[in-house]
Design an enzyme around this catalytic site. Structure first.
Site, PDB file in Angstrom:
ATOM      1  N   LYS A   1     -18.580  18.092  -2.372  1.00 18.24           N
ATOM      2  CA  LYS A   1     -18.219  16.991  -3.259  1.00 18.24           C
ATOM      3  C   LYS A   1     -19.447  16.104  -3.417  1.00 18.24           C
ATOM      4  O   LYS A   1     -19.987  15.596  -2.435  1.00 18.24           O
ATOM      5  CB  LYS A   1     -17.054  16.183  -2.695  1.00 18.24           C
TER       6      LYS A   1
ATOM      7  N   ARG B   1       0.843  -1.206   0.000  1.00 19.12           N
ATOM      8  CA  ARG B   1       0.000   0.000   0.000  1.00 19.12           C
ATOM      9  C   ARG B   1       0.873   1.248   0.000  1.00 19.12           C
ATOM     10  O   ARG B   1       0.591   2.221  -0.701  1.00 19.12           O
ATOM     11  CB  ARG B   1      -0.943  -0.002   1.209  1.00 19.12           C
TER      12      ARG B   1
ATOM     13  N   GLU C   1     -19.224  15.653   1.570  1.00 18.57           N
ATOM     14  CA  GLU C   1     -19.517  14.722   0.481  1.00 18.57           C
ATOM     15  C   GLU C   1     -20.756  13.858   0.729  1.00 18.57           C
ATOM     16  O   GLU C   1     -20.675  12.781   1.315  1.00 18.57           O
ATOM     17  CB  GLU C   1     -18.327  13.791   0.228  1.00 18.57           C
TER      18      GLU C   1
END
Length: 344
Positions: free
Chosen positions: A221, A46, A179
């Protein structure tokens, strides 16, 4: 609240021809994407993947900010280099941000609906994240369209959580990205998506007013107005642009400085085509931009496949997608630009 610092951050995030890279995938999400390519989702892989994204040459030409995950905001460069990913980004003129919610859980007594968690201890975490280099934050809520869904209870619960998050972020001197995502899952029509999005946005902004969030110091968003992925009647980019802008004009106060689009499961090229159509038809009081995750990263991830030998090609793919979306913000994207041999 450090008003001038938040305002500067927002203006930089909304720089002309630039958008935000969402690299804030949770462990389950990135694990699923890695598994599809036979990549082990361990801390080393990652870290290597996100380091590859952050060190892409020329990324700052089209990317103004990157949303990081808790693991990534603490990550140091490989090979013993004592510098963190946020510092690597900042050195390129890219603003580091951080996803601060802790994912969704089932909303009790409301089958099929979710509530986002993470408010407990958020004030203290925001102070820590600012110390780690973050300059903006993001909190995601998800709204599902289905039979008798969404309920007003679900929308209001998520709206209040979003507003509480935004107020705490501004208190900490960080620019909040609010968002509310209307999921593409389902067979609903574009008309139904617009109805639900209108209702959700109106309730979110009502909650923001109640929590005394300064609208000039935040970003929204959200998704484009689209039919569900399973809807038999799909629509062209012109209809998407028309419905999206109509919805926003009805539901988003002009005081909000900018709206950044999520890709929400759209393919990379389709998301860019629709973004281009929306920006060409614009004529709105907000600055429009993008905050794409998979629609920016997918080609790069498929090329990288966990191999250091593929880094340069993967970075070229990321830069290409960022460039295409940067041009879409100006309404100058074309299908021919997908051929990298054509100068754009």
């Amino acid at each position: 609240m450090t008003t001038s610092a938040i305002e500067s951050t927002i203006q930089a995030l909304l720089g002309p021809g630039k958008g935000i890279l969402a690299a804030d995938e949770s462990f389950p999400t990135i694990g699923k994407r890695f598994k599809a390519l036979n990549i082990s989702s361990n801390e080393e892989n990652r870290g290597a993947y996100r380091e590859m994204l952050a060190t892409t040459t020329g990324l700052s030409e089209f990317i103004s900010g990157v949303i990081l995950f808790d693991e990534t905001v603490r990550q140091r460069m490989s090979h013993g280099i004592p510098i963190t990913i946020p510092k690597v980004l900042a050195a390129q003129g890219i603003i580091p941000g951080i996803k601060v919610d802790r994912g969704t859980v089932s909303l009790a007594n409301f089958l099929g609906e979710k509530i986002t968690q993470g408010l407990d201890g958020l004030r203290e975490r925001l102070i820590e994240y600012r110390g780690l280099g973050a300059r903006f934050t993001k909190w995601r809520a998800v709204i599902t369209i289905g039979e008798n869904l969404p309920t007003g209870t679900c929308i209001d619960a998520n709206a209040n959580a979003l507003a509480h998050f935004a107020a705490l972020s501004q208190e900490a001197g960080l620019a909040p990205i609010v968002e509310p995502e209307i999921l593409m899952n389902g067979s609903h029509s574009i008309v139904r998506c617009e109805e639900v999005t209108n209702e959700a946005l109106q309730r979110v902004f009502a909650a923001l007013f109640e929590h005394r969030v300064v609208l000039e110091l935040m970003l929204l968003k959200t998704g484009m107005i689209l039919p569900g992925a399973g809807c038999p009647k799909q629509v062209d980019v012109g209809e998407v642009a028309e419905a999206t802008l109509r919805c926003f004009r009805r539901s988003v106060p002009a005081a909000v400085p900018g709206i950044v689009f999520l890709s929400g499961g759209q393919s990379d090229e389709v998301a860019t085509q629709r973004l281009n159509a929306i920006c060409r038809a614009s004529g709105v009081p907000w600055r429009l931009s993008f905050s794409f995750g998979r629609a920016l990263q997918a080609p790069a991830l498929k090329i990288w496949k966990g191999s250091p030998a593929n880094i340069e090609a993967a970075q070229a793919a990321l830069h290409h997608r960022a460039k295409c979306n940067g041009f879409a913000l100006q309404g100058k994207y074309s299908d021919e630009m997908e051929n990298r041999k054509i100068s754009i």
